[in-house]
Write a protein that holds these residues in place. Structure first.
Motif, short mmCIF file in Angstrom:
data_model
loop_
_atom_site.label_atom_id
_atom_site.label_comp_id
_atom_site.label_asym_id
_atom_site.label_seq_id
_atom_site.Cartn_x
_atom_site.Cartn_y
_atom_site.Cartn_z
N LYS B 160 0.84 -1.21 0.00
CA LYS B 160 0.00 0.00 0.00
C LYS B 160 0.87 1.26 0.00
O LYS B 160 0.59 2.22 -0.71
CB LYS B 160 -0.90 -0.02 1.24
CG LYS B 160 -1.99 1.05 1.26
CD LYS B 160 -2.78 0.95 2.56
CE LYS B 160 -3.93 1.91 2.60
NZ LYS B 160 -5.16 1.34 2.03
N TYR B 161 1.94 1.22 0.78
CA TYR B 161 2.84 2.37 0.85
C TYR B 161 3.51 2.63 -0.50
O TYR B 161 3.54 3.77 -0.97
CB TYR B 161 3.90 2.14 1.93
CG TYR B 161 5.01 3.17 1.90
CD1 TYR B 161 4.89 4.38 2.59
CD2 TYR B 161 6.18 2.96 1.17
CE1 TYR B 161 5.90 5.33 2.56
CE2 TYR B 161 7.18 3.91 1.12
CZ TYR B 161 7.04 5.09 1.82
OH TYR B 161 8.04 6.05 1.77
N ALA B 163 2.69 1.63 -3.53
CA ALA B 163 1.74 1.98 -4.60
C ALA B 163 1.27 3.43 -4.43
O ALA B 163 1.20 4.19 -5.40
CB ALA B 163 0.56 1.02 -4.60
N THR B 164 0.97 3.81 -3.19
CA THR B 164 0.55 5.19 -2.92
C THR B 164 1.66 6.17 -3.28
O THR B 164 1.42 7.19 -3.93
CB THR B 164 0.17 5.35 -1.43
OG1 THR B 164 -0.92 4.47 -1.13
CG2 THR B 164 -0.24 6.77 -1.09
N SER B 165 2.87 5.85 -2.86
CA SER B 165 4.01 6.75 -3.12
C SER B 165 4.28 6.89 -4.61
O SER B 165 4.55 7.99 -5.09
CB SER B 165 5.26 6.21 -2.42
OG SER B 165 5.07 6.17 -1.02
N MET B 167 2.08 6.48 -7.01
CA MET B 167 0.97 7.25 -7.58
C MET B 167 1.19 8.74 -7.35
O MET B 167 1.04 9.56 -8.27
CB MET B 167 -0.34 6.80 -6.93
CG MET B 167 -1.55 7.54 -7.41
SD MET B 167 -3.06 6.98 -6.54
CE MET B 167 -3.63 5.71 -7.65
N ALA B 301 6.22 2.05 7.42
CA ALA B 301 5.18 3.06 7.19
C ALA B 301 3.82 2.66 7.78
O ALA B 301 2.84 2.48 7.06
CB ALA B 301 5.06 3.37 5.70
N ARG B 302 3.77 2.58 9.09
CA ARG B 302 2.52 2.23 9.76
C ARG B 302 1.43 3.25 9.47
O ARG B 302 0.24 2.92 9.51
CB ARG B 302 2.78 2.10 11.27
CG ARG B 302 1.56 1.81 12.13
CD ARG B 302 0.90 0.48 11.77
NE ARG B 302 -0.36 0.33 12.48
CZ ARG B 302 -1.51 0.83 12.08
NH1 ARG B 302 -1.58 1.54 10.94
NH2 ARG B 302 -2.60 0.64 12.76
N HIS B 303 1.81 4.51 9.18
CA HIS B 303 0.80 5.55 8.98
C HIS B 303 -0.09 5.26 7.78
O HIS B 303 -1.18 5.81 7.68
CB HIS B 303 1.46 6.94 8.87
CG HIS B 303 2.15 7.19 7.57
ND1 HIS B 303 3.47 6.86 7.34
CD2 HIS B 303 1.72 7.75 6.42
CE1 HIS B 303 3.81 7.20 6.11
NE2 HIS B 303 2.76 7.74 5.53
N ILE B 304 0.39 4.43 6.85
CA ILE B 304 -0.40 4.10 5.67
C ILE B 304 -0.53 2.58 5.54
O ILE B 304 -0.58 2.01 4.45
CB ILE B 304 0.17 4.81 4.41
CG1 ILE B 304 -0.67 4.60 3.13
CG2 ILE B 304 1.59 4.40 4.13
CD1 ILE B 304 -1.80 5.53 2.99
N ILE B 386 -4.10 -4.65 -0.13
CA ILE B 386 -3.86 -3.26 0.29
C ILE B 386 -5.16 -2.58 0.71
O ILE B 386 -5.18 -1.38 1.00
CB ILE B 386 -3.16 -2.43 -0.80
CG1 ILE B 386 -4.07 -2.23 -2.03
CG2 ILE B 386 -1.84 -3.06 -1.23
CD1 ILE B 386 -3.57 -1.13 -2.97
N ALA B 387 -6.24 -3.32 0.75
CA ALA B 387 -7.56 -2.70 0.98
C ALA B 387 -7.74 -2.24 2.43
O ALA B 387 -7.34 -2.94 3.36
CB ALA B 387 -8.66 -3.68 0.60
N GLY B 388 -8.34 -1.09 2.55
CA GLY B 388 -8.70 -0.58 3.87
C GLY B 388 -7.59 0.23 4.50
O GLY B 388 -6.41 -0.04 4.32
N GLU B 389 -8.00 1.26 5.23
CA GLU B 389 -7.03 2.11 5.92
C GLU B 389 -7.13 1.83 7.42
O GLU B 389 -8.19 1.47 7.94
CB GLU B 389 -7.32 3.59 5.64
CG GLU B 389 -7.03 3.98 4.20
CD GLU B 389 -7.98 3.33 3.20
OE1 GLU B 389 -9.21 3.51 3.35
OE2 GLU B 389 -7.50 2.59 2.31
N PHE B 391 -5.39 4.06 10.01
CA PHE B 391 -4.49 5.12 10.48
C PHE B 391 -4.24 5.00 11.98
O PHE B 391 -5.17 4.71 12.74
CB PHE B 391 -5.08 6.49 10.16
CG PHE B 391 -5.34 6.71 8.70
CD1 PHE B 391 -4.28 6.75 7.80
CD2 PHE B 391 -6.63 6.85 8.22
CE1 PHE B 391 -4.52 6.94 6.44
CE2 PHE B 391 -6.88 7.04 6.86
CZ PHE B 391 -5.81 7.09 5.97
#
Lengths: 419, 419
Positions: B160-161, B163-165, B167, B301-304, B386-389, B391
């Motif tokens: 997730k980290y 892929a987000t980064s 993007m 990267a626990r934040h994401i 990677i589904a779901g957040e 935080f």
């Protein structure tokens, strides 16, 4: 009769520059008596020169609202500095030609130091050319180095990202230092001013935790002193986390990342000050290291943007329109801090003559006497800027970022313009 | 009479390994008839060898709950592989000595391939030594390379980290490509298996967006083909975003990051495959580039973090205790996918003999025929992970991560042990 407005993004983009765009466009839509359409430059000021304009009136309110959640430059930005009028009069004449053709009376440039200068020139020269534009600069820079304004939109979000990342990586390294990496080095942006490096320091919320050493561009690199500090921290805490500015240089002003080292093919070193520092640590202290270079990840990290930063980015966009409608030109809205605890701010205004080409570096009393960390005074300044979360919406596990239609405005001039 | 349990974190830590710890400890607290106290090894298995045990019963329920939100290894992890019993019998004798002294009957090791092997050995050898331990492995690895289990806790959050980064950085580069960076390169972990590299591919939610090229460790690097692909993408899209595995190697198996290049001092190249690829792009195509190396930032990267990953990490910790209480030893709980759309999973179980030292690489049909991207089949596999957040809580603008007391258990053996 209302005049149309031109808006352009300039220089390095940020996680929240599009929030400023939303502020400009939404405010303009509320001042229809003064402002007709907002045309955005495709790829910044280049869009004006090449008459490649985007009609933002084709975008729905929801699309414009989505800009608040989207990093990067939605209309395209450019690294393109207008030359002085003595050197390239035709650029200014072309701007006036395009603006006249599209009945543009307002000029909003969203950028940093260089673009403040461009905005000022456009304000002055358009007047001299008999087509006065109301030119307002919208501040933006992750480097946080504009003068007068308390801070720069874009910076708070980078600050939050780098501090969070350092805190997380620090926990990682700390938990494995017994048998693995002893020294971790993270490189951040800010070639001339150490504001982002300073923000790394916020990660240290308890004594002895990461980062242990910060290397600022304002403090010439002293290899011996640095290595001694690394050694001391590894002995005391079991590990040492280092934050370093890409602009770190030695006493002669030579950047470490351009240290003249060549590879076997004779190419200059592959770049990056973090690997350079890492190699130093390995070579001189024999310690196991890892290094990270966040690069664009840091300034695009909308997923961990600062709510304060986002609100300020929007506010300066909105204020720019309000200043323009009130007839002010050659100015920039600023962030004025009225209180640190609790944090309070309001919008002010400054003349571009006082902004353009002035660079605000870290004050020496924001850096500890040994040159390796931030002071409480610096923390008091920085902390409010990273406050609050403003997570974007997510879809299928990823941020849902807006994409505009970016419909082109029909060209009206019959001429092409070579950049 | 209940026996005490030993829990240790092993190998590279992740954003959610502490959630597995919480799963183990909370489940054990619910099985007081079978399990007394949970002792954690300080710095992993080393804590057992040196009798440096942490009494987790001293931690409040709130503190243990906080582990779900905290990256890194809360008790310390170690890169330390037990040798075979033939080579180092004293290590196993020492383990049994310490476990006997502290009445430990359960052994939970939280790690990847190597630690599955260690866990299996401990299970077998303790029995042979007349002090049988119930040994259960708790899967964890960002590399996602354990066999049998559908995925490995820790991977979904890195995925997730990255892929987000990608993007976010892609939007940045795209918006500035006209006048600035044309090629962006992001290096990710995964030396032997390309799962993390594949996850970068999820960022491409629309054709033509970042990343355009992925360089997998499973596909030998073909310089000519790569440069042609970069050129084509820059011509077509204006820019090219590249994701590369740290383990990229050529047809001879030589890692690109260890390409034998020496600097002027005769040192090996400073490391990092991203700068190597960047230099290639600059040298051969003359294109402006930037590169990022996320390094520990990605796995911390626990934040994401992925909510799915977090839940699975917790579930395998809990399941390990339930398996142990049910008398199973030499096993590992697995994630079993029962449906991809909608995503459904349950906990299964596998013998460690089938897990230890087996490495699961990317299937060839998860990679496009040209070797440069992921297939729809791969997307279907990766997307749910990677589904779901999830935080973490924030305080003063930064994640509020837990720190345990980590109180030491009084030593009972009279002997020291040299590692």
């Amino acid at each position: 009769m209302p005049k149309n407005a031109f808006y352009a993004q300039s220089g390095g983009v940020t996680a929240v520059i599009n929030a400023s765009a939303a502020g400009v466009i939404e405010a303009a839509r509320k001042h229809r008596k003064h402002i007709g359409k907002v045309y955005a430059g495709r790829n910044g000021i280049i869009g004006a020169l090449t008459e490649d304009l985007i009609d933002t009136s084709k975008e729905s309110p929801a699309a414009i609202k989505g800009l608040r959640n989207t990093p990067g430059g939605a209309f395209g930005s450019a690294r393109y500095k207008l030359k002085s009028i003595e050197k390239n009069r035709r650029e200014y004449e072309r701007l006036v030609e395009v603006f006249k053709a599209h009945d543009i009376g307002y000029f909003f440039l969203n950028g940093g130091n260089d673009s403040a200068d461009t905005c000022l020139k456009v304000s002055q020269i358009s007047q001299a050319m008999g087509y006065p534009l109301t030119a307002v600069h919208v501040p933006k820079t992750v480097d946080n180095d504009l003068p007068i304004t308390d801070c720069c939109p874009g910076f708070g979000s980078v600050a939050k990202y780098v501090a969070t990342s350092m805190m997380e990586a620090g926990l990682d390294v700390e938990s494995m230092a017994k048998t693995s990496t002893k020294v971790f080095i993270m490189e951040v942006m800010g070639r001339h001013a150490g504001w982002i490096t300073a923000a790394l320091g916020l990660a240290q919320t308890q004594p002895g935790t990461a980062p242990h050493i910060l290397l600022f561009p304002e403090i010439p690199f002293d290899e011996e002193k640095f290595l001694a500090a690394v050694k001391m921290n590894v002995e005391k805490h079991g590990y040492c986390a280092v934050g370093v500015s890409e602009g770190l240089h030695d006493a002669d002003g030579k950047f470490l990342a351009e240290s003249g080292i060549k590879d076997a093919f004779g190419h200059a070193q592959l770049g990056g000050v973090a690997p350079r520092i890492a190699e130093l640590v390995r070579g001189k202290l024999g310690l196991k290291h890892h290094w990270a270079v966040a690069d664009y990840l840091q300034r695009a990290a909308r997923h961990i943007a600062s709510k304060t930063d986002l609100e300020q980015a929007y506010a300066v966009g909105k204020a720019a329109v309000e200043l323009a409608v009130a007839g002010q030109s050659g100015v920039m809205p600023t962030i004025v801090r009225t209180s640190s605890k609790p944090y309070r701010w309001k919008i002010g205004v400054a003349p571009l003559t006082a902004i353009a080409n002035v660079e605000k570096k870290m004050p020496r009393d924001f850096i500890t006497p040994d040159g390796f960390h931030i002071t409480q005074k610096c923390r008091n300044y920085l902390s409010p800027l990273i406050a609050g979360e403003a997570f974007p919406p997510f879809e299928n596990g990823l941020p849902k970022y807006a994409r505009l239609k970016n419909a082109a405005v029909k060209k009206k001039t019959k001429t092409d313009f070579a950049l």
